[in-house]
Design a protein around this motif. Structure first.
Motif, PDB file in Angstrom:
ATOM      1  N   SER A 108     -42.222   4.896   8.239  1.00  0.00           N
ATOM      2  CA  SER A 108     -43.403   4.311   7.615  1.00  0.00           C
ATOM      3  C   SER A 108     -43.728   2.999   8.303  1.00  0.00           C
ATOM      4  N   LEU A 109     -45.015   2.731   8.420  1.00  0.00           N
ATOM      5  CA  LEU A 109     -45.469   1.504   9.058  1.00  0.00           C
ATOM      6  C   LEU A 109     -45.749   0.476   7.973  1.00  0.00           C
ATOM      7  N   ARG A 110     -45.132  -0.682   8.063  1.00  0.00           N
ATOM      8  CA  ARG A 110     -45.264  -1.693   7.026  1.00  0.00           C
ATOM      9  C   ARG A 110     -45.129  -3.072   7.649  1.00  0.00           C
ATOM     10  N   THR A 111     -45.162  -4.100   6.835  1.00  0.00           N
ATOM     11  CA  THR A 111     -44.950  -5.472   7.302  1.00  0.00           C
ATOM     12  C   THR A 111     -43.483  -5.830   7.123  1.00  0.00           C
ATOM     13  N   ILE A 112     -42.850  -6.308   8.195  1.00  0.00           N
ATOM     14  CA  ILE A 112     -41.427  -6.646   8.152  1.00  0.00           C
ATOM     15  C   ILE A 112     -41.193  -8.032   8.732  1.00  0.00           C
ATOM     16  N   THR A 113     -40.074  -8.622   8.371  1.00  0.00           N
ATOM     17  CA  THR A 113     -39.615  -9.873   8.965  1.00  0.00           C
ATOM     18  C   THR A 113     -38.284  -9.607   9.648  1.00  0.00           C
ATOM     19  N   THR A 114     -38.173 -10.019  10.916  1.00  0.00           N
ATOM     20  CA  THR A 114     -36.970  -9.697  11.694  1.00  0.00           C
ATOM     21  C   THR A 114     -36.534 -10.886  12.540  1.00  0.00           C
ATOM     22  N   ALA A 115     -35.239 -10.948  12.790  1.00  0.00           N
ATOM     23  CA  ALA A 115     -34.675 -11.974  13.673  1.00  0.00           C
ATOM     24  C   ALA A 115     -34.227 -11.371  15.006  1.00  0.00           C
ATOM     25  N   VAL A 116     -34.628 -10.142  15.300  1.00  0.00           N
ATOM     26  CA  VAL A 116     -34.173  -9.452  16.513  1.00  0.00           C
ATOM     27  C   VAL A 116     -34.448 -10.248  17.790  1.00  0.00           C
ATOM     28  N   PRO A 117     -35.661 -10.788  18.020  1.00  0.00           N
ATOM     29  CA  PRO A 117     -35.875 -11.548  19.263  1.00  0.00           C
ATOM     30  C   PRO A 117     -34.917 -12.726  19.402  1.00  0.00           C
ATOM     31  N   ALA A 118     -34.726 -13.494  18.313  1.00  0.00           N
ATOM     32  CA  ALA A 118     -33.830 -14.654  18.367  1.00  0.00           C
ATOM     33  C   ALA A 118     -32.382 -14.215  18.594  1.00  0.00           C
ATOM     34  N   ARG A 119     -31.980 -13.104  18.016  1.00  0.00           N
ATOM     35  CA  ARG A 119     -30.615 -12.602  18.203  1.00  0.00           C
ATOM     36  C   ARG A 119     -30.366 -12.211  19.657  1.00  0.00           C
ATOM     37  N   LEU A 120     -31.357 -11.604  20.301  1.00  0.00           N
ATOM     38  CA  LEU A 120     -31.215 -11.228  21.705  1.00  0.00           C
ATOM     39  C   LEU A 120     -31.207 -12.459  22.609  1.00  0.00           C
ATOM     40  N   ASP A 121     -32.051 -13.436  22.315  1.00  0.00           N
ATOM     41  CA  ASP A 121     -32.173 -14.615  23.172  1.00  0.00           C
ATOM     42  C   ASP A 121     -30.960 -15.536  23.095  1.00  0.00           C
ATOM     43  N   ARG A 122     -30.185 -15.486  22.015  1.00  0.00           N
ATOM     44  CA  ARG A 122     -29.055 -16.407  21.868  1.00  0.00           C
ATOM     45  C   ARG A 122     -27.785 -15.870  22.508  1.00  0.00           C
ATOM     46  N   LEU A 123     -27.801 -14.642  22.984  1.00  0.00           N
ATOM     47  CA  LEU A 123     -26.583 -14.026  23.513  1.00  0.00           C
ATOM     48  C   LEU A 123     -26.130 -14.698  24.812  1.00  0.00           C
ATOM     49  N   PRO A 124     -24.822 -14.892  24.986  1.00  0.00           N
ATOM     50  CA  PRO A 124     -24.308 -15.364  26.279  1.00  0.00           C
ATOM     51  C   PRO A 124     -24.327 -14.211  27.281  1.00  0.00           C
TER      52      PRO A 124
END
Length: 489
Positions: free
Chosen positions: A9-25
């Motif tokens: 289903s297509l809906r409005t979501i809030t996610t931290a995925v971009p920040a989680r990927l960018d913080r990785l060593p």
């Protein structure tokens, strides 16, 4: 709620995925991404160098009986296929995902290069060069978008520059392997050039095996209604990175809220590019046109120039040295795009390489094969990093939903202007100059390439984007974001 194929289903979501990927060593997992996706540029370098190095045998009775004009035409046909492939597969990449398309495009490339080895006449050869180019063009859109969405922000510049520069490892390999394969005392003249094309298929199959383990872009997934799969992929990556590095990951606090959607219409993509980001559009066009003309004009016909005017029979060693200098430039200068900044590095690499190319054009009448190669090595030490920065710029300064198609669009337009006209022009220049036995006739192409590169560098000074170490979402707010704000930066 809308449904996507009855499953999501297509809906409005809030996610931290971009920040989680960018913080990785940095970890071994990131190296797998680099190898699985980045090695396609080695394939492209291998293809272009092999063709450039085969000019003499393709003109002979053991080849296909081509002339210099047809050698240039073959290069233009390959680039035309790459433009078409970029546009077709670029749109499909944004619609159906990065992973599906970087598998499909690699398979198209493999079919094209294998079938090229069976060419029996010029027409068949041109058709197969077109198909091979389609696969490579599609790879540029699918792979560049996937890489930038998986690599942490603080490493994105140097990794992107180095990966695009790895084209020249393929170029060096292609130049060296043609030396024994084109030696009639070792391999039959009618067979050796066909085996050269088969080499690309061998490397492509190895890349395909690694690429199976590269995940879909989590950024693409959460926008297209598959946030659960996105979270699962990022969680698995975090576990692997922690196991590889022993690092303790800090909590990712930044989030983004998006309205999920199946796809973006071409009309909205056009409005985004030309209305929301006009300055960035002009910047990308200037960068792509300059580098495409420079490289496709010079390198597609470099071997032909050495053989026609400077008495070189085997061009492999010259091309290998030239190629290694290109990769050295991308490797050495790449980190500076993150440390010094995008704008000063892009403008400097374009302007310096353009000025040096103009000097080479003025001096070409007095150059030997060795001194022309040395000039090329110095010029393209800077130009390779500049050319790679064009792809980096297009892949990071537009919204995520349009990323692959934007890469494809600028690649196609820039390459159509510079990459198709360049080989055709140089082929004709070489043909005309050879009848007059005067290499200085080729200088016209050098001056045009120099002007385009210098112009691209000047545009970068005024319109460049300081994207170093910034999140992709900060550089260009996703079209699906609920609070878009001002997009032009």
């Amino acid at each position: 709620m809308d449904s996507t194929r009855g499953a999501t289903s297509l809906r409005t979501i809030t996610t931290a995925v971009p920040a989680r990927l960018d913080r990785l060593p940095w970890s071994r997992w990131h190296w797998m991404i680099v190898v699985g996706l980045g090695t396609v540029w080695i394939l492209d370098g291998l293809e272009v160098t092999i063709v450039g190095n085969l000019s003499a045998v393709l003109k002979s009775d053991d080849g296909l009986g081509l002339d210099s004009g047809q050698i240039g035409l073959a290069g233009a046909v390959y680039v035309t296929g790459a433009c078409v492939g970029a546009l077709v597969f670029g749109q499909l990449t944004d619609r159906f995902g990065r992973k599906k398309l970087f598998i499909v495009t690699l398979l198209v490339y493999l079919c094209g290069t294998v079938l090229t080895a069976f060419s029996m006449n010029p027409l068949y050869y041109f058709v197969m060069r077109f198909v091979t180019g389609m696969g490579i063009g599609g790879e540029y859109a699918a792979v560049n978008s996937a890489i930038d969405e998986l690599i942490p922000a603080r490493y994105r510049g140097r990794i992107d520059i180095t990966i695009n520069g790895s084209y020249w490892l393929g170029a060096a390999a292609g130049a060296l392997v043609t030396i024994p394969l084109l030696d009639p005392t070792l391999v039959d003249a009618g067979l050796g050039w066909r085996l050269c094309f088969a080499l690309g298929a061998v490397l492509g199959l190895a890349v395909l095996l690694v690429r199976r383990h590269v995940p879909e872009s989590p950024r693409w997934l959460f926008i297209h209604g598959r946030e659960k799969e996105s979270e699962e992929i990022v969680g698995a990556v975090e576990e692997r990175v922690v196991a590889d590095t022993g690092a303790e990951l800090e909590e990712a606090e930044r989030t983004i809220t998006v309205r999920q959607r199946r796809s973006i219409g071409l009309g909205q993509v056009a409005r985004t590019v030309f209305t929301d980001y006009p300055r960035r559009t002009v910047l990308c066009l200037a960068l792509f046109i300059g580098q495409a003309f420079l490289y496709n004009a010079f390198f597609f016909t470099y071997g032909d120039t050495l053989q026609t005017f400077l008495g070189v029979d085997q061009t492999g060693a010259y091309l290998a040295l030239f190629a290694l200098s290109n990769f050295a430039g991308a490797l050495a200068l790449g980190p500076l795009f993150d440390k010094v900044g995008r704008v000063p590095m892009i403008s400097a690499t374009y302007i310096v390489s353009g000025v040096l190319l103009a000097v080479a054009g003025l001096m070409i009448g007095g150059l030997t094969a060795v001194t022309l190669t040395i000039f090329g090595m110095v010029i393209f030490f800077f130009a390779s990093a500049g050319a790679s920065s064009a792809y980096l710029t297009a892949s990071e300064v537009f919204p995520m939903e349009t990323r692959a198609l934007c890469i494809a669009f600028f690649y196609a337009i820039g390459t159509a202007v510079g990459g198709i006209t360049g080989p055709l022009l140089f082929g004709r220049l070489i043909e005309s100059a050879s009848s007059a036995d005067d290499i200085s006739g080729v200088a016209v192409g050098y001056f045009i390439g120099a002007g385009l590169m210098i112009g691209g560098g000047i545009v970068a000074i005024f319109l460049g984007v300081g994207a170093e170490e910034q999140s992709l979402e900060d550089l260009a707010t996703p079209l699906s974001a609920t609070d878009e704000g001002d997009r032009e930066m």
